[in-house]
Scaffold this motif. Structure first.
Motif, short mmCIF file in Angstrom:
data_model
loop_
_atom_site.label_atom_id
_atom_site.label_comp_id
_atom_site.label_asym_id
_atom_site.label_seq_id
_atom_site.Cartn_x
_atom_site.Cartn_y
_atom_site.Cartn_z
N TYR A 62 0.92 -1.35 0.02
CA TYR A 62 0.24 -0.24 0.16
C TYR A 62 0.85 1.17 0.09
CZ TYR A 62 -2.86 3.81 1.81
OH TYR A 62 -3.46 5.08 2.07
N GLY A 63 1.67 1.19 0.77
CA GLY A 63 2.84 2.53 1.03
C GLY A 63 3.36 2.57 -0.51
N TYR A 64 3.75 1.50 -0.97
CA TYR A 64 4.51 1.83 -2.22
C TYR A 64 3.78 2.29 -3.45
CZ TYR A 64 8.10 1.07 -6.22
OH TYR A 64 8.75 0.99 -7.15
N THR A 65 2.65 1.84 -3.66
CA THR A 65 1.68 2.05 -4.57
C THR A 65 1.34 3.61 -4.54
OG1 THR A 65 -0.25 1.27 -3.49
CG2 THR A 65 0.72 -0.16 -4.91
N ARG A 66 1.21 4.13 -3.09
CA ARG A 66 0.68 5.54 -3.14
C ARG A 66 1.90 6.38 -2.78
NH1 ARG A 66 -4.06 6.73 0.17
NH2 ARG A 66 -3.58 8.83 -1.04
N PHE A 67 3.05 6.03 -2.08
CA PHE A 67 4.00 7.00 -1.76
C PHE A 67 5.46 6.56 -2.27
CE2 PHE A 67 0.62 7.55 1.11
CZ PHE A 67 -0.02 8.53 0.81
N GLU A 68 5.63 5.51 -2.99
CA GLU A 68 6.93 4.87 -3.34
C GLU A 68 7.62 4.73 -2.00
OE1 GLU A 68 8.41 7.34 -6.35
OE2 GLU A 68 6.69 6.86 -7.70
N LEU A 69 8.97 4.91 -2.14
CA LEU A 69 9.68 4.42 -1.13
C LEU A 69 9.54 5.05 0.35
CD1 LEU A 69 12.22 2.70 -0.99
CD2 LEU A 69 13.92 4.45 -1.55
N HIS A 70 9.04 6.25 0.35
CA HIS A 70 8.69 6.87 1.59
C HIS A 70 7.54 6.02 2.25
CE1 HIS A 70 11.49 10.02 1.14
NE2 HIS A 70 10.70 10.57 0.10
N GLY A 71 6.60 5.37 1.40
CA GLY A 71 5.51 4.71 2.04
C GLY A 71 6.07 3.53 2.46
N VAL A 72 6.86 2.73 1.95
CA VAL A 72 7.46 1.63 2.60
C VAL A 72 8.23 1.99 3.98
CG1 VAL A 72 9.25 -0.44 1.93
CG2 VAL A 72 7.87 0.49 0.18
N PHE A 73 9.20 2.99 3.82
CA PHE A 73 9.70 3.24 5.10
C PHE A 73 8.49 3.80 6.08
CE2 PHE A 73 13.71 4.78 2.38
CZ PHE A 73 14.34 3.62 2.90
N ALA A 74 7.54 4.20 5.78
CA ALA A 74 6.56 4.37 6.68
C ALA A 74 6.12 3.04 7.22
CB ALA A 74 5.54 5.40 6.06
N ALA A 75 5.80 2.33 6.37
CA ALA A 75 5.35 0.77 6.80
C ALA A 75 6.21 0.45 7.62
CB ALA A 75 5.09 0.23 5.66
N ILE A 76 7.52 0.46 7.50
CA ILE A 76 8.52 -0.23 8.09
C ILE A 76 8.58 0.40 9.72
CG2 ILE A 76 11.04 -0.43 8.50
CD1 ILE A 76 11.30 -0.69 5.38
N THR A 77 8.33 1.77 9.59
CA THR A 77 8.32 2.55 10.92
C THR A 77 7.30 2.25 11.73
OG1 THR A 77 9.47 4.42 9.75
CG2 THR A 77 8.65 4.93 11.94
N ALA A 78 6.15 2.14 11.05
CA ALA A 78 4.78 1.84 11.88
C ALA A 78 4.85 0.30 12.34
CB ALA A 78 3.32 2.09 10.81
N ALA A 79 5.18 -0.55 11.54
CA ALA A 79 5.35 -1.89 12.26
C ALA A 79 6.46 -1.93 13.38
CB ALA A 79 5.97 -2.90 11.10
N SER A 80 7.45 -1.25 13.16
CA SER A 80 8.44 -1.47 14.32
C SER A 80 7.66 -0.62 15.85
CB SER A 80 9.75 -0.42 14.09
OG SER A 80 10.21 -1.21 12.78
N VAL A 81 7.19 0.45 15.58
CA VAL A 81 6.76 1.12 16.87
C VAL A 81 5.72 0.49 17.38
CG1 VAL A 81 5.49 3.24 17.28
CG2 VAL A 81 7.28 3.50 15.80
N VAL A 82 4.81 -0.16 16.77
CA VAL A 82 3.60 -0.87 17.26
C VAL A 82 4.18 -2.42 17.92
CG1 VAL A 82 1.62 -2.27 16.53
CG2 VAL A 82 1.91 0.01 15.82
N LEU A 83 5.18 -2.88 16.94
CA LEU A 83 5.57 -4.27 17.57
C LEU A 83 6.29 -3.82 18.67
CD1 LEU A 83 6.19 -7.09 17.20
CD2 LEU A 83 8.11 -6.52 16.02
N PHE A 84 7.08 -2.89 18.88
CA PHE A 84 7.75 -2.69 20.15
C PHE A 84 6.77 -2.36 21.49
CE2 PHE A 84 9.39 0.64 23.28
CZ PHE A 84 10.65 -0.17 23.56
#
Length: 148
Positions: free
Chosen positions: A41-63
């Motif tokens: 979803y992040g890549y289709t809407r915002f390219e690489l920044h969307g993937v980084f947002a997905a990684i950051t969101a996953a990391s924060v919520v997992l922590f």
């Protein structure tokens, strides 16, 4: 009842083994299971920044979720097992929401890529899994205490 057998069972219950940390593994697998959808979803809407947002969101919520589960694990053999679930709510809700609001307020490419929205959706998805795991931890110890 001060038999030697009763004393050894109490000290055995107080020690943590690797199986006690299986809920942490289940939470990790749950987050990793939905991560490809967030990254796509992040890549289709915002390219690489969307993937980084997905990684950051996953990391924060997992922590945050792992902190909540670890609180329940470490306090499950004490009289504070119900309070540990409530303390876990502080970690589970506080960390992602405060981080998301701060990042959204700061702006930048991750905020523009929908980081706060991803954190909220991750939070809602993992909340179900974490709550089930925490309730199982609390109920397992209460049935063991009743049996002994």
């Amino acid at each position: 009842m001060n038999t030697p057998q009763a004393n050894t069972s109490e000290t055995h219950n107080a020690q943590l083994g690797w199986r006690d940390f299986l809920p942490c593994l289940w939470m990790l697998l749950g987050v990793l299971g939905v991560f490809p959808f967030f990254a796509a979803y992040g890549y289709t809407r915002f390219e690489l920044h969307g993937v980084f947002a997905a990684i950051t969101a996953a990391s924060v919520v997992l922590f945050a979720m792992e902190a909540a589960i670890l609180t329940a694990i470490f306090l499950k053999n004490t009289e504070l097992r119900v309070q540990s679930v409530l303390l876990g709510m502080f970690f589970r809700a506080g960390i992602p929401l405060v981080f998301g609001m701060l990042m959204h307020k700061a702006g930048g490419p991750l905020a523009e890529a929908g980081l706060f929205g991803m954190i909220l959706v991750y939070y809602l998805l993992t909340l179900v899994v974490e709550t089930i795991l925490a309730v199982q931890l609390v109920s397992q110890t209460s049935t063991i205490k009743k049996a002994v």
